[in-house]
Design a protein around this motif. Structure first.
Motif, PDB file in Angstrom:
ATOM      1  N   SER A   1      45.290  59.885  95.727  1.00 42.94           N
ATOM      2  CA  SER A   1      45.492  60.781  96.859  1.00 42.94           C
ATOM      3  C   SER A   1      44.362  60.562  97.848  1.00 42.94           C
ATOM      4  O   SER A   1      43.270  60.099  97.489  1.00 42.94           O
ATOM      5  CB  SER A   1      45.532  62.252  96.419  1.00 42.94           C
ATOM      6  N   ILE A   2      44.629  60.906  99.105  1.00 38.12           N
ATOM      7  CA  ILE A   2      43.593  60.700 100.120  1.00 38.12           C
ATOM      8  C   ILE A   2      42.419  61.651  99.904  1.00 38.12           C
ATOM      9  O   ILE A   2      41.282  61.330 100.257  1.00 38.12           O
ATOM     10  CB  ILE A   2      44.176  60.861 101.535  1.00 38.12           C
ATOM     11  N   GLU A   3      42.676  62.821  99.322  1.00 41.35           N
ATOM     12  CA  GLU A   3      41.564  63.718  99.009  1.00 41.35           C
ATOM     13  C   GLU A   3      40.616  63.079  98.000  1.00 41.35           C
ATOM     14  O   GLU A   3      39.385  63.169  98.135  1.00 41.35           O
ATOM     15  CB  GLU A   3      42.075  65.048  98.471  1.00 41.35           C
ATOM     16  N   GLN A   4      41.186  62.439  96.992  1.00 39.11           N
ATOM     17  CA  GLN A   4      40.350  61.785  95.994  1.00 39.11           C
ATOM     18  C   GLN A   4      39.557  60.634  96.604  1.00 39.11           C
ATOM     19  O   GLN A   4      38.364  60.468  96.320  1.00 39.11           O
ATOM     20  CB  GLN A   4      41.217  61.276  94.847  1.00 39.11           C
ATOM     21  N   VAL A   5      40.200  59.835  97.436  1.00 39.99           N
ATOM     22  CA  VAL A   5      39.504  58.715  98.071  1.00 39.99           C
ATOM     23  C   VAL A   5      38.390  59.214  98.977  1.00 39.99           C
ATOM     24  O   VAL A   5      37.270  58.681  98.976  1.00 39.99           O
ATOM     25  CB  VAL A   5      40.503  57.846  98.860  1.00 39.99           C
ATOM     26  N   LEU A   6      38.674  60.255  99.764  1.00 41.24           N
ATOM     27  CA  LEU A   6      37.650  60.802 100.652  1.00 41.24           C
ATOM     28  C   LEU A   6      36.478  61.348  99.852  1.00 41.24           C
ATOM     29  O   LEU A   6      35.310  61.141 100.214  1.00 41.24           O
ATOM     30  CB  LEU A   6      38.260  61.891 101.536  1.00 41.24           C
TER      31      LEU A   6
ATOM     32  N   TYR B   1      37.173  68.515 105.994  1.00 41.05           N
ATOM     33  CA  TYR B   1      38.430  67.907 105.569  1.00 41.05           C
ATOM     34  C   TYR B   1      38.918  68.358 104.204  1.00 41.05           C
ATOM     35  O   TYR B   1      40.113  68.239 103.915  1.00 41.05           O
ATOM     36  CB  TYR B   1      38.282  66.378 105.564  1.00 41.05           C
ATOM     37  N   LEU B   2      38.034  68.825 103.338  1.00 38.51           N
ATOM     38  CA  LEU B   2      38.423  69.205 101.981  1.00 38.51           C
ATOM     39  C   LEU B   2      38.266  70.700 101.807  1.00 38.51           C
ATOM     40  O   LEU B   2      37.267  71.293 102.245  1.00 38.51           O
ATOM     41  CB  LEU B   2      37.558  68.467 100.952  1.00 38.51           C
ATOM     42  N   ARG B   3      39.218  71.302 101.169  1.00 36.57           N
ATOM     43  CA  ARG B   3      39.155  72.737 100.920  1.00 36.57           C
ATOM     44  C   ARG B   3      38.275  73.010  99.708  1.00 36.57           C
ATOM     45  O   ARG B   3      38.204  72.215  98.778  1.00 36.57           O
ATOM     46  CB  ARG B   3      40.564  73.298 100.698  1.00 36.57           C
TER      47      ARG B   3
END
Length: 934
Positions: free
Chosen positions: A590-595, A623-625
């Motif tokens: 997921s993009i959250e994990q990559v970020l 960008y992340l909650r």
């Protein structure tokens, strides 16, 4: 060698001996080379496991491969391709060619860190022999496809990156455009690389072939003659070419060693597979480059004598996937001439129609035409094998077949190129079309061919149309390449995308856009009317942070700490940047994990600074909650700050801490513990470094001002957390700068602390202006005052006063020489603080020109105003006491609120303060003792 095998090429050997004796004046090296070529061909032809030599993206190789597969119908196909890429080949049916099979690694274990990221690509086009073999093997029941080349890990194990100079770009190399950069800096797997490695040989072939570059020579003298040849002729000619280039290759020890190791690796893998499965070599087909087909290593053949030990792979974790490719990317990566792959694709289509060979195509392949192409190939009886005959003698002795001129085709090309040129800004006309037509025929005649090739036509178009200027973005050579088929760009289908890319497409589905389509698409998000689009907005902002510029570009709307847009507009080009999105999928699901991984990698890097870590904290908050990651990175920022001994990042630290504090104070119920600890530790840290920074030559004025800005702006919070203001006062007292700008900065700091009054500061500036020896350095003092607005913004009016006094008091011979220095200093050193000065100057100076003559600066009128206020106080006397006595209700209400009781007394003339001190002497005694002890 048996007599039967000697007889196969006996006539050719006799002719070559006679030619060597004639041209070389007797037997010698030439005879050895010529006979060695025949020996290489004979050895490969006699091998029980059939070797099929190919050239990279060659239409002739693709036609010969399709014809041979239908004739032989092998049960096992050995393919020269990285063995770890095998699981990806089934996904080709979900893509539109050309695409590239990629192996990618971001974290290296066993390779130098500066090599990261590692990337290996193998581009595949429809007009390539390898695609024909893959399609046949995957769609034919009972056929096994085995990749036998070295793994992606061994590609870099055998590489000597950094020890070899980069090869210079060719004059005919394609332009460095977006399509040509689809492969990035990946290492290309050269399947069927056929190009002479002997520079003199290539130059000789180009000169005598009357062509400009290698792609044109290959097209004229190999592709066209072999386009409709039989299998034996094609195979023997390709083996001869591969042996020629191999025997005349220069002695590059590294490249020769790598080539031979690859050949040993491939034959070792094939013998291992034959031994494990018991397959008859006669039922197998080995597809490799013609250069490797003429190998002379001991491991060559199923009965090879050598034993090659394949080393283990490193601990590097490789990710595999498919990325879009293009003709321009293939040309750029493999050093081909611009437009050569497009011309090859056009020739492939012509060969298919002329030879009536049915090519193989994967079932369900995007762009497959007709029901026949989608059906599984029906098994038919293989053609019985016949002994190989000598085809080389007839091929080499046959004069070139001159194709007759196709006037209709050439005329159509000439008309079309003029039409395309006019669309691109050229002043082309019908006369230019006639000139291109005639010039093409003329150039072909000069080059000993009756029919102009696409390259002849391209040269003629450049000569007749382009002349000396290019009015638009594309030159004529590029226009011709587009006309001959264009730069076809592949696309990876949804089902072949990694989980991350599919997740991005699913989460952006509410936008109702065709995200896989190339080009820019506009997305409008109204989060007020459609709250579900807020999730899409979060994805887009993360993509903007992760993908290259242009993949997701905001047109309207912004994301800052504590601010969220209610409407946004985006330009999206995810289809154009599909490769970058796919490579994100190699890093996580997921993009959250990559970020999160990238932010951690940035924050915990060995050279990470406090400013870098705070930037990661800000991005994690944006960008992340959640608070988990920002709190963790913030705690790490405190550790990095404690270990720093310089002040290089002080301005950035101040800016980001102020922003984070403002966000937490307005959007959170309480400050996070890490930022309280950071402010407390930063206060003590910068107090300790302040005296050294004032005298350090490496520290700039802006950095010292940022330190003071941190100390003064965070002072209230730091003192509430237990810090001592005495530490700051001692740090300022111990600072003794010599530089004029830092001296002015120190004066401003002392003014803020109350150790220097405005009157004393003004007197020092007047003294500087009155000293002729110091006047040349006055701009540097002003620079210090400008930077002092960061920690002491209350001095804005004083800075305006200092500048105004300089312009008013100094004569022109003194003012004009250092005026440019003053302007440069204000623009470069105080660009961020200039708006404060402009706003203050606008408030002080008159707004109309007519008022300027009667205008008196406030700093000159201040002494008279102070004297007037003193006289009014003296004349008023006890006016305040009389006012309270006249209106006692306010004091009575305040007394009742505080629970005090008392009565009003009549005012007695005389000093009441002295009576109060006499009535309560303890305070005065304690003050006296304190002063005496100090």
């Amino acid at each position: 060698m048996t007599g039967a095998t000697e007889g196969t090429f006996a006539a050719l050997r006799t002719q070559l001996r006679e030619a060597a004796a004639t041209f070389a004046d007797g037997p010698g090296a030439l005879e050895g080379i010529l006979l060695g070529l025949v020996d290489d061909v004979d050895r490969a032809v006699r091998e029980p496991l059939e070797i099929f030599p190919v050239c990279h993206h060659s239409p002739a190789s693709a036609i010969a491969m399709a014809r041979r597969l239908r004739e032989k119908q092998p049960k096992v196909v050995y393919l020269e391709l990285c063995e770890d890429m095998a699981p990806l080949l089934t996904e080709l049916r979900n893509c539109r060619l050309p695409v590239a099979v990629q192996a990618f690694a971001t974290e290296t274990d066993g390779f130098p860190a500066e090599w990261s990221p590692l990337s290996v690509v193998a581009p595949i086009t429809e007009a390539s022999a390898e695609y024909q073999a893959i399609a046949y093997a995957l769609d034919t029941p009972g056929v096994e496809l085995v990749l036998v080349d070295r793994s992606s890990d061994h590609v870099f194990q055998w590489d000597e990156r950094g020890t070899r100079d980069a090869e210079p770009a060719e004059a005919d190399a394609p332009p460095a455009e977006e399509e040509a950069a689809l492969h990035g800096d990946a290492v290309g797997v050269e399947l069927g690389d056929l190009r002479p490695r002997f520079a003199e040989l290539e130059e000789h072939l180009l000169r005598h072939g009357r062509v400009r570059h290698w792609s044109e020579w290959w097209h004229q003298y190999v592709e066209l003659p072999l386009g409709d040849s039989d299998h034996d002729t094609y195979r023997q000619v390709m083996l001869l070419i591969g042996s020629l280039f191999r025997r005349l290759a220069p002695g590059d020890s590294h490249r020769v060693r790598v080539d031979e190791d690859r050949e040993r690796h491939m034959w070792t893998r094939m013998r291992e597979h034959l031994a494990a499965t018991g397959t008859d070599p006669a039922d197998c087909l080995y597809v490799c480059g013609a250069f490797h087909a003429a190998s002379r290593v001991e491991e060559f053949g199923v009965h090879g004598t050598g034993t090659f030990e394949i080393g283990p792979r490193t601990a590097t974790k490789w990710q595999h996937g498919l990325i879009p490719s293009s003709h321009a990317a293939i040309e750029a990566q493999f050093g081909l001439a611009a437009g050569s792959v497009s011309i090859a694709a056009t020739l492939w289509a012509k060969n298919v129609g002329r030879t009536r060979v049915r090519p193989y195509r994967l079932a369900g392949q995007s762009g497959a035409g007709g029901p026949r192409a989608r059906k599984t190939v029906a098994a038919t009886a293989p053609v019985p094998e016949l002994p190989a005959a000598d085809r080389l003698t007839g091929f080499l002795g046959r004069p070139p077949v001159l194709d007759r001129l196709d006037e209709a085709e050439l005329l159509g090309w000439s008309v079309e190129v003029v039409r395309a040129a006019r669309r691109n800004g050229y002043l082309a006309s019908t006369a230019d079309a006639i000139a291109v037509f005639e010039t093409s025929i003329l150039l072909a005649g000069m080059r000993d061919r009756a029919k102009p090739t696409p390259y002849d036509f391209q040269d003629a178009a450049v000569t007749c149309i382009e002349k000396d200027t290019v009015p638009g973005r594309r030159d004529v050579r590029h226009i011709v390449a587009i006309m001959m088929g264009g730069d076809r760009i592949g696309q990876v289908g949804y089902d072949a995308l990694p989980p991350l890319a599919r997740d991005v497409h699913d989460r952006l589905a509410p936008l109702n856009l065709r995200l896989q389509q190339r080009g820019v698409q506009r997305a409008l998000l109204d989060m007020t009317g459609r709250p579900e689009l807020e999730r899409c907005s979060d994805v887009l902002w993360m993509l903007r942070r992760l993908l290259p510029q242009g993949a997701a570009r905001p047109i309207m709307g912004e994301r800052k700490l504590g601010e969220r847009s209610i409407q946004e507009s985006w330009d999206l080009a995810l289809g154009t940047h599909q490769r970058a999105l796919i490579e994100l999928g190699y890093e996580g699901v997921s993009i959250e994990q990559v970020l999160e991984q990238r932010l951690r990698r940035t924050a915990y890097a060995p050279r990470a600074t406090t400013a870098t870590v705070l930037e990661a904290v800000e991005d994690a908050t944006l960008y992340l909650r959640g608070r988990r990651l920002p709190d963790e990175l913030g705690t790490h920022a405190l550790e990095v700050l404690s270990a720093e001994r310089g002040v290089d990042g002080a301005p950035e630290v101040l800016r980001r801490v102020r922003r984070l504090l403002a966000y937490y104070r307005t959007c959170e119920p309480a400050l996070p513990p890490w930022i309280e600890s950071f402010v407390k530790a930063g206060y003590a840290h910068y107090c300790t470094l302040l005296p050294t920074a004032f005298t350090d030559e490496d520290a700039t004025v802006r950095q010292v001002a940022a330190m003071l800005g941190f100390l003064f702006s965070m002072e209230g919070l730091a003192l509430s957390l237990g810090c001592d203001r005495t530490q700051l006062e001692l740090a300022v007292a111990q600072s003794h700068p010599r530089d004029p700008s830092r001296t002015a900065l120190l004066w401003a700091a002392r003014t803020q602390l109350g150790h220097l009054s405005r009157a004393d500061l003004r007197a020092r500036c007047d003294e500087l202006l009155g000293n002729p020896l110091v006047v040349p350095a006055y701009p540097r003092y002003l620079s210090g005052f400008v930077h002092a607005l960061e920690p002491v913004p209350g001095l804005t009016d004083f800075v305006v006063e200092a500048v105004s006094n300089a312009f008013g008091r100094l004569p022109d011979p003194v003012l004009l020489p250092w005026l440019p220095t003053l302007i440069t200093t204000l623009r470069s050193g105080g660009a961020e603080l200039a708006p404060l000065l402009i706003r203050e100057a606008g408030r002080i100076f008159p707004g109309r020109l007519a008022e300027l003559d009667a205008w008196v600066p406030p700093w000159r009128a201040q002494p008279q105003a102070d004297a007037g206020r003193t006289a009014r106080r003296a004349g008023a006397g006890g006016g305040a006491h009389a006012l309270l006595a006249t209106h006692p209700a306010t004091c009575d209400a305040l007394a009742n609120l505080l629970g005090c009781e008392g009565t009003w007394r009549t005012a007695v003339p005389g000093p009441s303060g002295a009576a109060l001190a006499a009535r309560h002497p303890d305070t005065a005694v304690a003050l006296e003792a304190l002063l005496a002890s100090g």
